[in-house]
Enzyme design. Sequence first.
Site, PDB file in Angstrom:
ATOM      1  N   HIS A 152       0.847  -1.200   0.000  1.00  0.00           N
ATOM      2  CA  HIS A 152       0.000   0.000   0.000  1.00  0.00           C
ATOM      3  C   HIS A 152       0.883   1.251   0.000  1.00  0.00           C
ATOM      4  O   HIS A 152       0.673   2.167  -0.792  1.00  0.00           O
ATOM      5  CB  HIS A 152      -0.908  -0.015   1.233  1.00  0.00           C
ATOM      6  CG  HIS A 152      -1.682   1.251   1.445  1.00  0.00           C
ATOM      7  ND1 HIS A 152      -2.773   1.594   0.674  1.00  0.00           N
ATOM      8  CD2 HIS A 152      -1.511   2.269   2.328  1.00  0.00           C
ATOM      9  CE1 HIS A 152      -3.255   2.766   1.079  1.00  0.00           C
ATOM     10  NE2 HIS A 152      -2.503   3.196   2.080  1.00  0.00           N
ATOM     11  N   GLU A 217     -10.771   2.091   3.748  1.00  0.00           N
ATOM     12  CA  GLU A 217      -9.461   1.454   3.913  1.00  0.00           C
ATOM     13  C   GLU A 217      -9.674   0.128   4.622  1.00  0.00           C
ATOM     14  O   GLU A 217     -10.269   0.091   5.703  1.00  0.00           O
ATOM     15  CB  GLU A 217      -8.508   2.362   4.712  1.00  0.00           C
ATOM     16  CG  GLU A 217      -8.105   3.611   3.940  1.00  0.00           C
ATOM     17  CD  GLU A 217      -6.999   4.430   4.617  1.00  0.00           C
ATOM     18  OE1 GLU A 217      -6.832   4.303   5.854  1.00  0.00           O
ATOM     19  OE2 GLU A 217      -6.309   5.180   3.905  1.00  0.00           O
ATOM     20  N   GLU A 219      -8.580  -2.459   6.941  1.00  0.00           N
ATOM     21  CA  GLU A 219      -7.569  -2.535   8.002  1.00  0.00           C
ATOM     22  C   GLU A 219      -7.940  -3.583   9.045  1.00  0.00           C
ATOM     23  O   GLU A 219      -9.112  -3.898   9.242  1.00  0.00           O
ATOM     24  CB  GLU A 219      -7.431  -1.181   8.716  1.00  0.00           C
ATOM     25  CG  GLU A 219      -6.996  -0.050   7.793  1.00  0.00           C
ATOM     26  CD  GLU A 219      -6.416   1.150   8.544  1.00  0.00           C
ATOM     27  OE1 GLU A 219      -5.926   0.977   9.675  1.00  0.00           O
ATOM     28  OE2 GLU A 219      -6.472   2.258   7.971  1.00  0.00           O
ATOM     29  N   ASP A 251     -11.233   2.459   7.900  1.00  0.00           N
ATOM     30  CA  ASP A 251     -10.784   3.816   8.194  1.00  0.00           C
ATOM     31  C   ASP A 251     -11.211   4.717   7.020  1.00  0.00           C
ATOM     32  O   ASP A 251     -10.431   4.994   6.118  1.00  0.00           O
ATOM     33  CB  ASP A 251      -9.257   3.792   8.365  1.00  0.00           C
ATOM     34  CG  ASP A 251      -8.693   5.147   8.747  1.00  0.00           C
ATOM     35  OD1 ASP A 251      -9.433   5.952   9.320  1.00  0.00           O
ATOM     36  OD2 ASP A 251      -7.501   5.384   8.459  1.00  0.00           O
ATOM     37  N   LYS A 271      -9.622  12.137   7.951  1.00  0.00           N
ATOM     38  CA  LYS A 271      -9.724  10.822   8.577  1.00  0.00           C
ATOM     39  C   LYS A 271     -10.564  10.851   9.848  1.00  0.00           C
ATOM     40  O   LYS A 271     -10.943   9.793  10.340  1.00  0.00           O
ATOM     41  CB  LYS A 271      -8.320  10.332   8.975  1.00  0.00           C
ATOM     42  CG  LYS A 271      -7.336  10.225   7.840  1.00  0.00           C
ATOM     43  CD  LYS A 271      -7.461   8.907   7.156  1.00  0.00           C
ATOM     44  CE  LYS A 271      -6.317   8.702   6.183  1.00  0.00           C
ATOM     45  NZ  LYS A 271      -6.363   7.345   5.635  1.00  0.00           N
TER      46      LYS A 271
END
Length: 454
Positions: A152, A217, A219, A251, A271
């Site tokens: 990533h 995202e 995660e 996220d 975020k």
Amino acid sequence: MESDTKLNQQNPFLDGTHDPSLISWLDSANGHPFFSIHNLPFGVFKDSDGIRRCGVAIGDYVINLHKLWADRPFTGKAGEGLEALNDTSLNRFMSLGREVSKAFRQSLSKALTSGSKWESSIRKTLMPMSEVSLCLPCHIDDYTDFYTSIHHATSVGKLFRPDNPLLPNYQWLPIGYHGRASSIHPSGTQVYRPVGQCLNPTTQTPELTATAKLDYEVELGIFVGRPTPAFEAVAIEQAEQHFFGVCMLNDWSARDIQAWEYQPLGPFLSKNFMSSISPWVVTAEALAPFRLPPTRYANRPKVPSLESYENSVFGGFDIQMTCHLRTAQMRKNGIPAKKLSQTSFKHAFWTINQMLSHHTQTGCNLNSGDLLGSGTQSGPNAAEAGSLLEITRGGQDSIALPGNEFRGFLEDGDEIELSGFCESENGLRIGLGSVVGRIAPAFSSPHLSKQAGE
Ligand code: MN
């Protein structure tokens, strides 16, 4: 030769609870894709009076641990664990450390095994999973997001710095930033499209607008168990004692807000509007059969403070992580969700124990229930990319969906589901369950109307 010897070492984390031949008296637990007798993850739900209670998922049911506590079936460390689980969150149980969570797991596993004298006791505590409303599993005081996928980091780096995608510090320490714990929500919570300042590419001036580049995202969320003392660094050899368990973490990220704000101090509003987690915490004990040596990356520098024998043999985890997208139109037309990616946490450049140990290097203390994000997990292949930022190269490409729809980034009504599971060669399978979030239009913002001159 040395590595072969290491690989053949007996896994010290295994015990009788991982025996593939274990059968439960609860039929739906046997062969369950997520919540078999080998899993026993913890969560928190609201009971019929609206009171939060701790529970364990087993098959299609949830064990109400408050009711089990009333029967006092366990003694010793396991009994101590059940006392702490008679609470409105998992924090107290998490703080007791691995000896207690292991003892509790061993007792509960026995009680759920065919022929157990505790069958009728436990049957009285079962609630159908479909009728249970799940909450956050614990109070999360602090949330730190790492960046442990080198795949990533490299692909995203290429988008911003084609000549120099991976910065030199990446291989020397686990990169991370302190995130926002107040806006972590349980699976199912609606995701409002955030409003923020973005650079208008045509005029090259910043404008307040609803994000046009909303992303997810994939995660792994990592929960801290036993707290670490302030002003003490936790050695890599001791880090395992502070690792409680894992969940799936999404996220959510606004890439246009991020691109404008992130330098020089890192992500902020791009975020902090929301992160979502799956409701069940799969324990470090349940993950034991899926440990493996961390992926060996060529030319990796030696960092003695973050290396140990145990980490080199058992520090990695093969946790499969999938991402599915279903749009409003797909739901309306009965089209199933489209799989966007699947990867494994085994590709991570840094391990859980390395993240935990590194976090305390300066004497920063970790509290029970603190959450560490693994960072977006992407594998070496394109089909393993854990964000749209990578899949569509920042929106330059688009994904074709069934029903003639296309996506560069997420649109209102889109639903993202991240799931996790582990499978071993000898047939063990456990699941993390999933975290789901649907995108809702931006809520009306006083900042926006001000800009419009209202
Ligand atoms: Mn992240």
